[in-house]
Write an enzyme that holds these catalytic residues in place. Structure first.
Site, PDB file in Angstrom:
ATOM      1  N   SER A 118      46.549 -31.908  12.499  1.00  0.00           N
ATOM      2  CA  SER A 118      47.206 -31.486  11.260  1.00  0.00           C
ATOM      3  C   SER A 118      47.009 -32.560  10.197  1.00  0.00           C
ATOM      4  CB  SER A 118      48.698 -31.298  11.548  1.00  0.00           C
ATOM      5  OG  SER A 118      49.438 -31.359  10.354  1.00  0.00           O
ATOM      6  N   SER A 119      47.128 -32.157   8.931  1.00  0.00           N
ATOM      7  CA  SER A 119      46.950 -33.119   7.832  1.00  0.00           C
ATOM      8  C   SER A 119      48.039 -34.191   7.822  1.00  0.00           C
ATOM      9  CB  SER A 119      46.936 -32.391   6.483  1.00  0.00           C
ATOM     10  OG  SER A 119      48.124 -31.659   6.303  1.00  0.00           O
ATOM     11  N   CYS A 120      49.122 -33.982   8.591  1.00  0.00           N
ATOM     12  CA  CYS A 120      50.190 -34.987   8.601  1.00  0.00           C
ATOM     13  C   CYS A 120      49.815 -36.236   9.394  1.00  0.00           C
ATOM     14  CB  CYS A 120      51.483 -34.395   9.147  1.00  0.00           C
ATOM     15  SG  CYS A 120      51.406 -34.091  10.900  1.00  0.00           S
ATOM     16  N   TYR A 147      55.502 -36.130  15.393  1.00  0.00           N
ATOM     17  CA  TYR A 147      54.453 -35.103  15.573  1.00  0.00           C
ATOM     18  C   TYR A 147      53.088 -35.707  15.242  1.00  0.00           C
ATOM     19  CZ  TYR A 147      52.227 -30.605  14.089  1.00  0.00           C
ATOM     20  OH  TYR A 147      51.415 -29.504  13.894  1.00  0.00           O
ATOM     21  N   LYS A 151      49.655 -36.059  17.506  1.00  0.00           N
ATOM     22  CA  LYS A 151      48.364 -35.492  17.080  1.00  0.00           C
ATOM     23  C   LYS A 151      47.283 -36.572  17.007  1.00  0.00           C
ATOM     24  CE  LYS A 151      49.431 -31.141  16.575  1.00  0.00           C
ATOM     25  NZ  LYS A 151      48.799 -30.142  17.452  1.00  0.00           N
ATOM     26  N   HIS A 190      57.747 -23.369   8.203  1.00  0.00           N
ATOM     27  CA  HIS A 190      57.125 -24.046   7.055  1.00  0.00           C
ATOM     28  C   HIS A 190      57.571 -23.364   5.754  1.00  0.00           C
ATOM     29  CE1 HIS A 190      54.265 -25.335  10.285  1.00  0.00           C
ATOM     30  NE2 HIS A 190      54.451 -26.483   9.659  1.00  0.00           N
TER      31      HIS A 190
END
Ligand SMILES: NC(=O)C1=CN([C@@H]2O[C@H](COP(=O)(O)OP(=O)(O)OC[C@H]3O[C@@H](n4cnc5c(N)ncnc54)[C@H](OP(=O)(O)O)[C@@H]3O)[C@@H](O)[C@H]2O)C=CC1
Ligand SMILES: C[C@H]1O[C@H](OP(=O)(O)OP(=O)(O)OC[C@H]2O[C@@H](n3cnc4c(=O)[nH]c(N)nc43)[C@H](O)[C@@H]2O)[C@@H](O)[C@@H](O)C1=O
Length: 320
Positions: A118-120, A147, A151, A190
């Site tokens: 994910s972009s996070c 999270y 990832k 979200h």
């Protein structure tokens, strides 16, 4: 990083493909895309029969089924509130699922695996647009660091297994996704599905106001899940590098603009009220998807068209 070290492959339409998380937003879109392309040998065990946090169950499944390809779209997923409220579940469940699946896939002769991050994963104040090389160059956004750490471990596990075992495991990092089969929970979802449901319910009830979280100033990049599914299958055939690959639309909007757009698509005619007690999260996370674009992939679905499509699905399918 990002180097190509294998030739492009053509996925065999009759090969056994395991889509982990096939009932979710991403897994369902990938499964539908595979079916449209004529893949006929999909392995889709429900969570009730295969809990991916159970290491021995995962190993037994891989040993019995011997899939050729694996797309890992199973994870503990949620929006800013869920990430902030359940940090232990977000780090532990994700580490368990991805470790079990990647390790058993390698042990049981899987030809290729794609892991979804994910972009996070990127630092809170990464340069914009964010290149893949920004990974591990700064502190994470606190609302989703648990999270994100899981990832990042998944990316590193794919790299380590490629380096030590020559296992063809690749990682794709999608931006914020939306579409049919999204999670429309009022608190844990979200922003996009949360707002769609809130505006819809306000319209049905004739409410005058809808509350939206935060300041409205954060910028987010949204990608329709059908575009993501297309990118995932593209990467399965065209990419076998060590580095992870960003998957974005290249277009960003403020949360204020998003709220106005969702309001218009749903047809709510009241006012938006901002709840400044809720966190904004990261101020901006536009991905630099030029590596993927350079391989020849482009997204197709505009945000407006995607919202119309998703609202149609919501009206026909969501529990009301
Ligand atoms: N949604 C987004 O905006 C983004 C998502 N991603 C990534 O895409 C991937 C998929 O996300 P998304 O589709 O949104 O998530 P969903 O929550 O919609 O789907 C997750 C899937 O994982 C399954 N799952 C969860 N835990 C287990 C378990 N213990 N055993 C077996 N299956 C399990 C769920 O099963 P069940 O249906 O039974 O609950 C579900 O099918 C994730 O890796 C996520 O990080 C990346 C960027 C953005
Ligand atoms: C995909 C990505 O998703 C998460 O990060 P996020 O982008 O911050 O996600 P979000 O969609 O929850 O919020 C986006 C913005 O929108 C605002 N906002 C307004 N009103 C609502 C609202 O009603 N619900 C939610 N959830 N947000 C709202 C909210 O305050 C924030 O400013 C992480 O889980 C992360 O781990 C991750 O991978």
């Amino acid at each position: 990083m990002g180097d190509l070290n294998n030739d492009p492959i053509k996925l065999d339409r009759s090969a056994k493909i395991y889509v982990a998380g096939y009932r979710g937003l991403v897994g369902s879109a990938i499964t539908a895309a595979l079916r449209r392309l004529g893949f006929s040998n999909l392995l889709l065990p429900p969570r009730s029969l295969l809990d991916l946090t159970d290491q021995s169950a995962v190993e037994s499944f891989f040993a019995a089924e011997k899939p050729a390809y694996v797309i890992l779209a199973a994870a503990k997923v949620g929006g800013i509130h869920a990430n902030n409220t359940y940090p232990a579940e977000f780090i532990a469940t994700n580490l368990q699922i991805q470790t079990n699946v990647i390790h058993s896939a390698y042990r049981n002769g899987v030809v290729k695996l794609l892991f979804l991050g994910s972009s996070c994963i990127y630092p809170k104040f990464a340069p914009q647009p964010i290149p893949e090389s920004a990974l591990l160059t700064g502190s994470l956004e606190p609302t989703n660091e648990w999270y994100a750490v899981a990832k990042i471990a998944g990316i590193k596990m794919c790299q380590a297994y490629r380096i030590q075992y020559n296992f063809d495991a690749i990682s794709a990092m999608p931006t914020n996704l939306y579409g049919p089969n999204d999670n429309f929970h009022p608190d844990n979802s979200h922003v996009l599905p949360a707002l769609m449901r809130r505006f819809h319910e306000a319209k049905v009830l004739g409410s005058k106001e809808v509350v939206v979280w935060g300041s409205g100033a954060p910028l987010r990049e949204f990608l329709h899940v059908d575009d993501l599914a297309d990118a995932v299958l593209f990467l399965m055939e065209k990419y076998s590098g060590l580095g992870h690959v960003n998957v974005g639309s290249g277009k960003e909007v403020t949360i204020r603009e998003l709220a106005e757009l969702v309001k218009e698509v749903v047809g709510f005619e009241g006012n938006i009220v901002w709840d400044g007690s809720k966190p904004d999260g990261t101020p901006r996370k536009l991905m630099d998807s030029s590596l993927l674009a350079g391989l020849g992939w482009t997204p197709k679905v505009s945000l407006r068209d995607g919202l119309v499509d998703t609202y149609k699905w919501y009206l026909e399918n969501a529990k009301r």
